[in-house]
Structures are given as C-alpha cells and as structure tokens.
Design a protein around this motif. Structure first.
Motif, PDB file in Angstrom:
ATOM      1  N   GLY A 254     -38.892 -26.913  18.963  1.00  0.00           N
ATOM      2  CA  GLY A 254     -40.047 -27.620  18.583  1.00  0.00           C
ATOM      3  C   GLY A 254     -39.945 -29.158  17.973  1.00  0.00           C
ATOM      4  N   ILE A 255     -38.796 -29.310  17.084  1.00  0.00           N
ATOM      5  CA  ILE A 255     -38.668 -30.463  16.440  1.00  0.00           C
ATOM      6  C   ILE A 255     -37.971 -31.463  17.434  1.00  0.00           C
ATOM      7  N   TYR A 258     -40.898 -32.922  19.388  1.00  0.00           N
ATOM      8  CA  TYR A 258     -41.772 -33.637  18.797  1.00  0.00           C
ATOM      9  C   TYR A 258     -41.432 -34.870  17.746  1.00  0.00           C
ATOM     10  N   ALA A 259     -40.285 -34.830  17.315  1.00  0.00           N
ATOM     11  CA  ALA A 259     -39.397 -35.762  16.567  1.00  0.00           C
ATOM     12  C   ALA A 259     -39.961 -37.102  17.119  1.00  0.00           C
ATOM     13  N   LYS A 260     -40.053 -38.159  16.352  1.00  0.00           N
ATOM     14  CA  LYS A 260     -40.362 -39.634  16.757  1.00  0.00           C
ATOM     15  C   LYS A 260     -39.017 -40.431  16.093  1.00  0.00           C
ATOM     16  N   VAL A 261     -38.172 -39.748  15.238  1.00  0.00           N
ATOM     17  CA  VAL A 261     -36.868 -40.451  14.877  1.00  0.00           C
ATOM     18  C   VAL A 261     -35.870 -39.233  14.501  1.00  0.00           C
TER      19      VAL A 261
ATOM     20  N   ILE B 243     -43.331 -45.511  11.317  1.00  0.00           N
ATOM     21  CA  ILE B 243     -42.782 -44.618  12.127  1.00  0.00           C
ATOM     22  C   ILE B 243     -42.414 -43.187  11.538  1.00  0.00           C
ATOM     23  N   GLU B 244     -41.814 -43.195  10.102  1.00  0.00           N
ATOM     24  CA  GLU B 244     -41.480 -42.075   9.480  1.00  0.00           C
ATOM     25  C   GLU B 244     -42.696 -41.310   9.166  1.00  0.00           C
ATOM     26  N   ASP B 247     -43.398 -39.686  12.615  1.00  0.00           N
ATOM     27  CA  ASP B 247     -42.296 -38.748  12.625  1.00  0.00           C
ATOM     28  C   ASP B 247     -42.676 -37.415  12.106  1.00  0.00           C
ATOM     29  N   SER B 250     -45.531 -35.582  13.655  1.00  0.00           N
ATOM     30  CA  SER B 250     -45.323 -35.168  15.008  1.00  0.00           C
ATOM     31  C   SER B 250     -44.375 -33.916  14.876  1.00  0.00           C
ATOM     32  N   ARG B 251     -43.422 -33.929  14.011  1.00  0.00           N
ATOM     33  CA  ARG B 251     -42.658 -32.916  13.663  1.00  0.00           C
ATOM     34  C   ARG B 251     -43.308 -31.678  12.959  1.00  0.00           C
ATOM     35  N   GLN B 282     -53.302 -40.277  16.196  1.00  0.00           N
ATOM     36  CA  GLN B 282     -52.128 -40.181  16.607  1.00  0.00           C
ATOM     37  C   GLN B 282     -51.922 -38.775  17.567  1.00  0.00           C
TER      38      GLN B 282
END
Lengths: 333, 333
Positions: A254-255, A258-261, B243-244, B247, B250-251, B282
């Motif tokens: 999942g992470i 979905y993660a962005k960073v 972005i954090e 993140d 989204s996570r 988002q």
C-alpha cells in the motif's frame, strides 16, 4: 525452484604475463593492457564477444559510474580511480570485464536465479577466448596468479544473491553466518562489507580459491545454497501464517503504491516485504522479477542516470516514489 | 460550503413539573416519567413523531449501549446506569430523546453539515409537541429549570462537529480555544472532555444558556463557526502545498486500503488525513461522507454491533481493517 535466489554471479581474476599488477603499472602499461584485452574481445569474431561496449571509466560522469556499482557491474574500488581503467560490458549487462581493477582482468557473468553451472560455463568460455589471444600469468603449482593472495589458484569467486527475509526476521542469520565460514563460504549484506543488510538481500560466496577446482567450488556453493533456501522456506511458512506479518506485507505494498516521497532505505525494506508476500502467495498481481528490477532501479545514482537528470536527494526521493508507483501500478484488465 | 463542518447538533434539556430531578426519583417515579414522555410522542400522531423506536436501556447489551454513545446518540453517563432509563430514537437516528438522564428529557437533533437553523427548528417542533402533552418545569425569570445550573434558561446546547486537521497540525488550536471561551463558546476533542482529540475532530458548542435567547445563541455559534472554517481553510492552503503533507495523505489512503489489522486510534488518524486529502482536492475517488460514516463505523462497539459478534480487541482490529478496505475499495468503472 523458488525465487529465493535472485541471481548468480561468477567472477574470474586474471593477469597478463610480463606485466606488473595494475597498482605497479604506469599510464602507458595500463593503456597496453586495455588495448590488448579490448582487441582480444572485439577482434575475436566470437558470438559471445559480439555485443560488448567498450567504456573508458574516465569518460563517465560520476552518476554513471556509481550506477554501474549499484547494478553490481563494477566494484566500488574500480570507480574510485578512473584513470587507466576501462570496462567491457555486454548489451544485456550479463557479461562484464573490468580492466585494471586490482587485477588486469576481472571478468564477470551474472545470471538470474540459481544458475551456477551455466554462469561458470559462460565465464569459462569467455576466459578461453581471452586466453587464446593473451598470455595469462599462471603457475603450475599455484594456478592463476593474482595481486591478492586470497584469489590465487582458480581466481574464481562464485556467489549467489539471496533474499532471506524470514531468516533475517527470525534472527537466524548470524548463527548461520558463523557456520558457513567453517565451510569456506561467506555470507554478507548485499550492499557490501561493513554495511547493514538492506532489503534482506544477502550475498553468499566461496572464499577458498586455492587447492580446490572450480567445479568443486561451484558444487559446494550450490549445495549450501539449496540448504539455505530450504531453511528460508521453512522459516517463511512459520512467519507468513501470522496476520501481523500479512499486515506488514500488505501495508508495504500500500505504501509503495501511494507514497509521494520515498527514501532509498525505506524502498528496499518495503520491496523486500512485498517480495516475501509474492513468494508466500499473498500477493498475486506482482512478480519477483518486477521487484528485483525495482530494487536496482531505485538506487540513487541509477535513478538519476535513468531519468538523465541531476537530482537533489529530495527530488530523487520524489522521483523514486513516482517510479515505484508507475512500476507497481494495478493492472487494468 | 466546505465539509469542514461534519455535523450540527441541538440539544434541549427539559424537566416535568411536579417531579423531582431523576437523581432524586425512585423506580416508580422514573417509570411514570418514561411512560408520560413515551405517550407524548407515540400518541401524538404527529409526522415528526412517526418513526420513533422505544428502547429500554436495561434491555440492551453493553455493546449496543456503547455503540449508541459512539454514534453520539446517548451520553456516556446515560449508559453508565441503565435502570429506569429509556431512549426514543428516530429510525434515521437524527432525533433522539434520552429519558431520565440528568434531566427528565434530553432531546437531540443531529443534521449533516452546518445546519444550525434547521436543527434548532426541528428541536423546537419536537419540544412543542412534548410541551403540548406534558407540563415542563419553567420559571418566568429563570426559564427552563434543569438539574445543573449551567443548563438553566434555554436548556439548549447547540454544537457543531468540526474537522480541523490544518489548525491542529499548525498548533493554532490551543490559542483559538482560549479566545473562544471569552465568547461563551467551548471547543474540545470530539471524543469528550478529558480525552485527546482523535482524527482532528473538534466539537464547538455554546456554553451560555442564561440571559440569551436560543436564536441569539444559535446565531453566535454560527458566526464563530464560519470564522473557524475560514481559518481552517487558510491553514489548509498553506499546508497542502507541501509534498510531505501530500505524501502523508496519500500514504494514509494506501495504508487504509491495504492494512490487515488496524487499531481504532490509527484508523481515525488515517481517515482524518484522507479527509484532508479529499477536501484539498488531492483525493478524488472518495467522498467526505464515506469518511465520516467510516469514522463512526470503526468505533469498537459499533463495529461489534454491526457484525453482530462478540469480538476480542485483536479480532476487532482485523474486522476493522476488512471493513475499511471494503468501504474504500477502488471502484471498477
């Protein structure tokens, strides 16, 4: 055969007669070695030597060099000094020849999965090809002469890259490592000596090169590998029955999706968990090959080279997350 | 209008003339109150009173009682002692009447979003209906008489449930709380006094019931709510550009969609993050309504009641993860 063995590597160290080892060799001497080896390959008209690229290490930018190390095509030592060094690399990156590393020649064959015999056969063919055109430093009693005495004899190091999440999580690895050294083998984190194992990747290799034939060394490594794989599989069965482990595996996917960073270390840890999930049958829409290729692709320099961009660490973490998301996309059927 | 306001609640406290407050009332007296209030509703033949269920609190099992508290249909005090207490509850759970809580009657109206006028109007209608059939304890000077002096006068408490992740993350909440108390309002974690706010849910309510009309109190609360919403929206704009934060959002969705075990507190935290993602644009494949209904559905007792099972805490964490996964499934278009 399970995917516990990610890849197999056979490496041969060779030196040319009548030349000192590279460390004692001047610019001109190194250049002669480079030219001789290059010629031996490119002018051989052998099928195996057909698609090699010739790379002068001094012509690469640092990202490109580091990426070669990340892909295990060069040693870190090889890129630390680039003058008078060159690399012959096959298009599919399964064959590589470092020229003027510690020895004049370090040829390497990488194959997917457990393929020691095949890898050794290919290395042997490449070795024969070089031998036909070059004169190797060889002693009837000692075998191939190498700069470091630990390589004397066969000059061969064979290794397998293993994914051992269950033995790692159950903390059996350190006990196993102790036993292996008594059998002439070494196991260590895949990112090299002195580093913490990342992504539960371990490299198992033979240490003895003197007084043992290549075939016997390969056979020994193969047997121990199969035993280790069996132990890992047993440990996985115990481990993967637990809902907590299934939770960790599923959350990892999942992470990743979905993660962005994402930092490199986290990516490896999560990919390792997902690989365990694929192997245990919990995750069915991803393959081990996808994971393995991602494990290399997310390496910092390789990522920059792929994107052809100079990236700050933070930008790299963003691009890494994008790449992972893209590669692990849920397929639309 | 944003979804920052999750729901609106208006509650009226009333007591019957000629009876002592519930705490001074014996079994028989409580029974008389229950019967009078029940009759006033069920025999009124008014549309508004049409679909009420009558529930004797002593007939509920503990999970069911706790679930009523989790859904904010009863106070924790009300279920702590069940003898001589009853609840009238509309089918859609928007109207409820606690009988023999601190006061004889505590009627409550809940509406989605910011709907203070509508909620007050409905409460007023229900109050009128009861008043026609019962004699309330009322003093010309003091207004409605209640057991606790803080409710004297209007007997009304109006409140809004707010989702304030940005003001919480930027730590502006405590400063705001201090200012609000000077305006006769209180803000506190949605899970009640003395608890840590969970899921960035806050309840803002009026504190003054004496010397102010219901309309004025409602108006005051509405104005302050709109100001708070504007502050939250400003804070979100700053926050969600990072972005954090994207993140984290989204996570959170990834974990909610993939976890196999999840504790209540984590679920609320992640749902809150996702709600912020929906509000900031988002996340587009989930609605605030889905999140809000999940925030209640994942409560421990409500989960057990929904599944009609007695669950251990660990089983509950597994069922919670399943429920979330099911409700947040990626829609196949």
């Amino acid at each position: 055969m399970s995917n516990t063995v990610i890849s197999t590597r056979v490496r041969l160290a060779r030196n040319l007669k009548d030349y000192p080892f590279p460390c004692k060799l001047g610019e001109q001497g190194r250049e002669q070695i480079i030219n001789s080896v290059r010629k031996a390959i490119t002018e051989s008209h052998s099928a195996i030597a057909d698609d090699f690229d010739f790379i002068r290490m001094s012509e690469l930018d640092p990202r490109q060099s580091v990426s070669l190390v990340e892909k295990r095509l060069c040693s870190p030592e090889f890129i630390s000094e680039t003058q008078g060094r060159a690399l012959l690399l096959s298009k599919d990156e399964s064959l590589s020849i470092m020229i003027n590393e510690e020895d004049h020649i370090r040829l390497q064959v990488i194959k997917r999965g457990l393929a020691l015999d095949e890898a050794y056969d290919t290395a042997d063919k490449l070795d024969t090809l070089l031998d036909e055109n070059l004169s190797f430093a060889y002693d009837e009693k000692l075998g191939y002469l190498t700069q470091c005495p630990t390589n004397l004899g066969t000059g061969m190091r064979a290794s397998v890259m293993l994914h051992l999440p269950a033995l790692e999580k159950s903390r059996a690895i350190s006990r196993i490592a102790g036993n292996l050294s008594k059998l002439g083998l070494t196991i260590r984190g895949a990112h090299g000596e002195g580093t913490e194992p990342q992504g539960a990747l371990y490299q198992l290799s033979n240490q003895v090169t003197l007084g043992i034939s290549e075939k016997a060394a390969v056979e020994n490594l193969k047997n121990i590998t199969l035993q280790l794989v069996a132990q890992e599989e047993q440990a996985r069965e115990r481990l993967c029955g637990s809902i907590e482990v299934q939770d960790t595996i599923s959350r990892s996917l999942g992470i990743l999706r979905y993660a962005k960073v994402m930092e490199h270390e986290e990516a490896l840890k999560l990919l390792s968990n997902v690989r365990l999930g694929v192997e245990s049958g919990q995750i069915t829409d991803i393959t081990c090959e996808q994971i393995d290729s991602l494990m290399t692709a997310v390496e910092p320099a390789t990522l920059s080279v792929t994107l052809q961009k100079n990236l700050s660490p933070h930008e790299r973490d963003i691009e890494r997350a994008k790449l992972i998301q893209n590669k692990l996309k849920i397929s639309q059927q």
